[in-house]
Design a protein around this motif. Structure first.
Motif, PDB file in Angstrom:
ATOM      1  N   ARG A   1      47.745  -8.235  35.561  1.00 49.64           N
ATOM      2  CA  ARG A   1      48.598  -9.362  35.956  1.00 49.64           C
ATOM      3  C   ARG A   1      49.855  -9.438  35.099  1.00 49.64           C
TER       4      ARG A   1
ATOM      5  N   LEU B   1      53.778  -9.135  36.400  1.00 47.09           N
ATOM      6  CA  LEU B   1      54.787 -10.136  36.056  1.00 47.09           C
ATOM      7  C   LEU B   1      56.004  -9.473  35.417  1.00 47.09           C
TER       8      LEU B   1
ATOM      9  N   LEU C   1      54.967 -17.001  37.259  1.00 44.00           N
ATOM     10  CA  LEU C   1      53.984 -15.917  37.298  1.00 44.00           C
ATOM     11  C   LEU C   1      53.734 -15.473  38.735  1.00 44.00           C
TER      12      LEU C   1
ATOM     13  N   SER D   1      55.300 -11.869  40.220  1.00 45.65           N
ATOM     14  CA  SER D   1      54.223 -10.913  40.514  1.00 45.65           C
ATOM     15  C   SER D   1      54.299 -10.467  41.967  1.00 45.65           C
TER      16      SER D   1
END
Length: 356
Positions: A25, A29, A223, A227
């Motif tokens: 993750r 990002l 975020l 992403s």
């Protein structure tokens, strides 16, 4: 319910799985942020002609033939959200489809404007811009179309100058600031003492402080959106649209200190509009006194203006028509579904309501 499954996995394996997911993750990002920073898109639209100016403000004429409409955006974001790009421009589309749109571009406050309060902006600048619009339109009365914070300003201006306005449209306009979560609104107002040193020294609420207020609405938004951007095909129209919108979001405008105090303390803290206690130039702003044809648009997926807050304005104006498009606050005007869901219905409403 998960505990037996987690126990079966084992602590070490679970820790490794969590570590992998966190790294994945974080990588998405950072990839999204880096792609945004080096993306080649830049807005290259030329502004339409300026037909009136006062201080930092300009009245822009997008041309076209048909029902005249004066669009009034928020004070804290640049007005070109309504003219974002070549294929995401509400105003240019309207100009080519039976409407004569003008835009009040508030600009960035200059030194002399940092002492302005809402009365200065509504009873003063907006009223004079409306008069200039009528002169430019050979005396025709335009609809006043307010977006977000601009909607509150147009409600007050339409009440003060009803003979200069043909109709009123409020797009995603908050009114009852305590209709959804009163505690959340008061938490926003509680930041006013924190910002007060900056207001006193600078004479304005800086853009970074305003961004902080928006961040509080959804702390994980950055975020999620970067992403997602990391997974878009490079060079795609969708990627260009993301960058265009993100550039606009980062191109904010500071608020004059008196306006910031009125908005945070008076609107969010005391809920003056919703309680009938908001005054402009010494007069109470009362939507119940409006007799103009009125349209209130309440985006059903709005995370910036709670739908209950905007719906309160529709309920307060006698005979107001209310729409609830299944879009968000910004998506309502620039998303892929905006043309079918808002642009065309708004055009049709203006054409049948406002004399050309």
């Amino acid at each position: 319910m998960l505990q037996p499954h987690l126990a079966a996995v084992g602590a070490d394996a679970l820790a490794r799985a969590v570590d992998r997911e966190m790294r994945h993750r974080l990588d998405r990002l950072l990839t999204g942020i880096e792609r945004y920073r080096r993306h080649p898109y830049h807005r290259d639209l030329e502004d339409p002609p300026t037909v009136w100016a006062e201080g930092a403000a300009r009245l822009l004429d997008f041309g076209g033939r048909g029902a005249p409409a004066l669009f009034v955006p928020s004070l804290v974001n640049r007005g070109y959200i309504l003219d974002l790009s070549r294929h995401r421009s509400l105003l240019r589309w309207l100009a080519g489809n039976g409407v004569r749109p003008l835009l009040l571009d508030w600009g960035r406050p200059v030194a002399a404007e940092r002492s302005f309060d809402l009365t200065d902006l509504i009873a003063g600048r907006l009223t004079r811009a409306l008069a200039a619009a009528r002169r430019h339109l050979d005396g025709r009365r335009p609809a006043l179309v307010g977006y977000c914070m601009g909607g509150l300003l147009t409600v007050a201006a339409a009440q003060r100058r009803p003979d200069d306005v043909a109709a009123l449209v409020a797009l995603a306009t908050p009114w009852d600031f305590h209709a959804d979560t009163p505690a959340g609104a008061r938490r926003t107002a509680a930041l006013l003492p924190v910002f007060e040193p900056a207001l006193g020294v600078l004479g304005e609420l800086p853009v970074d402080a305003i961004q902080t207020l928006f961040l509080m609405l959804d702390p994980l938004l950055g975020l999620k959106k970067f992403s997602r951007f990391a997974e878009l095909p490079e060079g795609s129209e969708e990627a260009d649209d993301f960058v265009a919108l993100e550039d606009w979001l980062n191109d904010g405008v500071p608020l004059p200190a008196p306006v910031a105090r009125e908005c945070l303390g008076g609107w969010y803290g005391r809920n003056d509009p919703g309680r009938g206690r908001w005054h402009v130039a010494g007069e109470p702003v009362g939507p119940a006194r409006l007799t103009l044809p009125t349209l209130v648009v309440v985006p059903a997926r709005d995370r910036i203006v709670p739908p209950a807050s905007a719906a309160a304005l529709a309920a307060a104006i006698p005979g107001a028509e209310r729409w609830d498009p299944p879009l968000g606050h910004i998506g309502m005007v620039v998303s892929g579904g905006a043309e079918a869901t808002l642009w065309r219905p708004l055009r049709d409403w203006l054409v049948r309501t406002v004399p050309a």
